[in-house]
Design an enzyme around this catalytic site. Structure first.
Site, PDB file in Angstrom:
ATOM      1  N   TYR A 124       0.825  -1.212   0.000  1.00 48.03           N
ATOM      2  CA  TYR A 124       0.000   0.000   0.000  1.00 48.03           C
ATOM      3  C   TYR A 124       0.858   1.260   0.000  1.00 48.03           C
ATOM      4  O   TYR A 124       0.353   2.358   0.196  1.00 48.03           O
ATOM      5  CB  TYR A 124      -0.913   0.037   1.235  1.00 48.03           C
ATOM      6  CG  TYR A 124      -2.090  -0.901   1.154  1.00 48.03           C
ATOM      7  CD1 TYR A 124      -1.899  -2.275   1.048  1.00 48.03           C
ATOM      8  CD2 TYR A 124      -3.392  -0.421   1.202  1.00 48.03           C
ATOM      9  CE1 TYR A 124      -2.969  -3.140   0.989  1.00 48.03           C
ATOM     10  CE2 TYR A 124      -4.473  -1.284   1.144  1.00 48.03           C
ATOM     11  CZ  TYR A 124      -4.254  -2.640   1.035  1.00 48.03           C
ATOM     12  OH  TYR A 124      -5.322  -3.499   0.983  1.00 48.03           O
ATOM     13  N   LYS A 173       4.919 -14.691   4.035  1.00 54.88           N
ATOM     14  CA  LYS A 173       5.232 -15.579   2.912  1.00 54.88           C
ATOM     15  C   LYS A 173       6.754 -15.521   2.739  1.00 54.88           C
ATOM     16  O   LYS A 173       7.271 -15.243   1.645  1.00 54.88           O
ATOM     17  CB  LYS A 173       4.480 -15.084   1.654  1.00 54.88           C
ATOM     18  CG  LYS A 173       4.519 -16.030   0.490  1.00 54.88           C
ATOM     19  CD  LYS A 173       3.644 -17.262   0.626  1.00 54.88           C
ATOM     20  CE  LYS A 173       3.711 -18.144  -0.588  1.00 54.88           C
ATOM     21  NZ  LYS A 173       3.087 -19.456  -0.407  1.00 54.88           N
ATOM     22  N   ASP A 206      -0.825 -18.915   2.842  1.00 61.60           N
ATOM     23  CA  ASP A 206      -1.722 -19.870   2.177  1.00 61.60           C
ATOM     24  C   ASP A 206      -2.243 -20.908   3.172  1.00 61.60           C
ATOM     25  O   ASP A 206      -3.437 -21.191   3.249  1.00 61.60           O
ATOM     26  CB  ASP A 206      -1.032 -20.543   0.973  1.00 61.60           C
ATOM     27  CG  ASP A 206       0.436 -20.868   1.218  1.00 61.60           C
ATOM     28  OD1 ASP A 206       0.992 -20.418   2.228  1.00 61.60           O
ATOM     29  OD2 ASP A 206       1.029 -21.591   0.394  1.00 61.60           O
ATOM     30  N   ASP A 230      -5.328  -7.039   5.134  1.00 63.64           N
ATOM     31  CA  ASP A 230      -6.587  -6.585   4.546  1.00 63.64           C
ATOM     32  C   ASP A 230      -7.425  -7.792   4.140  1.00 63.64           C
ATOM     33  O   ASP A 230      -8.610  -7.899   4.452  1.00 63.64           O
ATOM     34  CB  ASP A 230      -6.261  -5.713   3.323  1.00 63.64           C
ATOM     35  CG  ASP A 230      -7.488  -4.991   2.804  1.00 63.64           C
ATOM     36  OD1 ASP A 230      -8.473  -4.883   3.549  1.00 63.64           O
ATOM     37  OD2 ASP A 230      -7.456  -4.544   1.644  1.00 63.64           O
TER      38      ASP A 230
END
Ligand code: NAD
Length: 369
Positions: A124, A173, A206, A230
């Protein structure tokens, strides 16, 4: 003493749900002085900009704001007012509790999670461009700093300690994002070691999504970067009963802005149809922030009892497809009035019935082969 609060009604259903929260605020007996300022589409019409300086100045002056959702054009147009507000006021911690309310509108009645999301950087950051003149390739830069990672992770552990939560789970991740992911992971491990009284662990994003939709009751405080936060907070809102009942808070070192997880839902604007609960629970979080614990407990209890009773609830808690036991849907304003009516009447001495997770129910011996 009166609490001066900046009120940003916002776009779409924003004016209706913030009006609902004001009604409930009056019922608490806590004295508020609302400083109403416009941001978003209404501000563009009036002053040509979606985020006038007076909005930022008002929040800085009052240090406290209750905000409705603000529309962001998709793909082009002005940058998100919501993102600009977070960055310009350094509201770095987005806190989104996902609490199932009276087991309604959810398949996971024991859900009680908090998603803590870094809100100023990551994907962002607004650093993005077309790579070529034909606009056939593009790049968005994911900026993760050690400073921002340290402070958001510390924020999550402080919150867990204060609210007597059992565990903080970092989501990243780092196996694929060897720099940004690893930096966040390193910050998490370093800060976690300073909080030996709070359990901590990590999940890849995931795997976390799969775990959450299977057994959300096993998780407690989740800490993650901006975009993952988010997405996870909407996922968790869904687990807890939907966007209509999911409040949120943005904290900086001295400022706090309370806004629902949901957006401006333009298709319901002006119809008095949207669920006011998310914005009313933002008021609950605001009351806790200013130390008005009993008033906050009353608001939460009044919401819980209204949802449990199912006599005056909006479409998302009433109609087939949303609930196992359909009832006629009520309007946003009617539900707000009912919650406000209950606020002074609720009995806080009775413990709230806490639903048990289906997986925690005893297993029928006949099913074990
Ligand atoms: P949305 O949250 O507005 O709507 C998603 C779905 O949930 C829609 O079906 C909507 O009708 C429903 N919904 C949302 N709030 C509800 C409520 N209170 N009661 C009942 N149903 C409700 O998301 P979107 O459609 O992706 O976004 C619409 C606009 O809102 C976009 O411009 C987006 O950028 C903006 N947005 C703003 C914020 C914010 O201000 N913080 C957050 C998310 C989205």
């Amino acid at each position: 003493m009166s609490h001066k609060v900046t009120l940003i009604p916002g776009d779409g259903i924003g004016p209706e749900v913030t009006q609902a929260a004001r009604l409930v605020a009056e019922a608490t007996g806590v004295s508020f002085e609302w400083e109403v300022v416009e941001a978003g589409e209404a501000a563009i019409q009036r002053s040509g900009t979606p985020l006038p300086d007076e909005v930022l100045q008002s929040v800085q002056r009052n240090r406290l704001a209750l905000k409705g959702p603000i529309t962001t054009p998709i793909g082009s147009g002005f940058r998100s007012v919501n993102v600009a507000l977070r960055q310009q006021l350094d509201l770095y911690a987005s806190v989104r509790p996902a609490r199932a309310i009276a087991g309604e509108g959810t398949r996971f009645p024991a859900t009680d999670l908090i998603v803590v999301r870094e809100a100023t950087e990551g994907l962002y950051s607004g650093v993005e461009h077309w790579v070529d003149r034909d606009h056939s390739a593009a790049e968005t830069v994911n900026i993760v700093t050690r400073k921002a990672s340290d402070r958001i992770v510390r924020f999550a552990f402080e919150l867990a300690r204060r609210e007597k939560r059992r565990r903080v789970t970092a989501v990243h991740k780092a196996n694929i994002m060897k720099t940004t992911g690893a930096l966040f992971q390193t910050a998490f491990r370093a800060i976690a070691s300073q909080y030996p009284d709070v359990a901590s662990d990590e999940r890849l994003i995931d795997n976390m999504c799969m775990q959450l939709v299977k057994k959300p009751e096993e998780y407690d405080v989740i800490i993650t970067t901006n975009l993952m936060g988010d997405i996870l907070s909407d996922l968790c809102a869904g687990l807890a009963g939907g966007l209509g009942v999911a409040p949120g808070a943005l904290y900086g070192d001295t400022l706090a802005v309370f806004e629902p997880v949901h957006g401006s839902a333009p298709k319901y604007a002006g119809q008095d149809k949207a669920d006011p609960v998310a914005e009313i629970l933002c008021l609950e979080l605001l009351l806790r922030h200013i130390g008005q614990r009993e008033a906050a407990d009353r608001v939460f209890r009044a919401v819980w009892e209204t949802v449990a009773e199912k006599k005056v609830v909006t479409y998302d808690l009433a109609l087939p497809g949303y609930t196992a036991h359909p009832v006629p849907a009520s309007s946003c304003s009617a539900m707000a009035k009912e919650i406000a009516r209950k606020v002074p009447l609720v009995d806080l001495s009775k413990p709230l019935p806490r639903p048990v997770a289906p997986s925690a129910a005893p297993i029928d011996a006949a099913l074990i082969t």
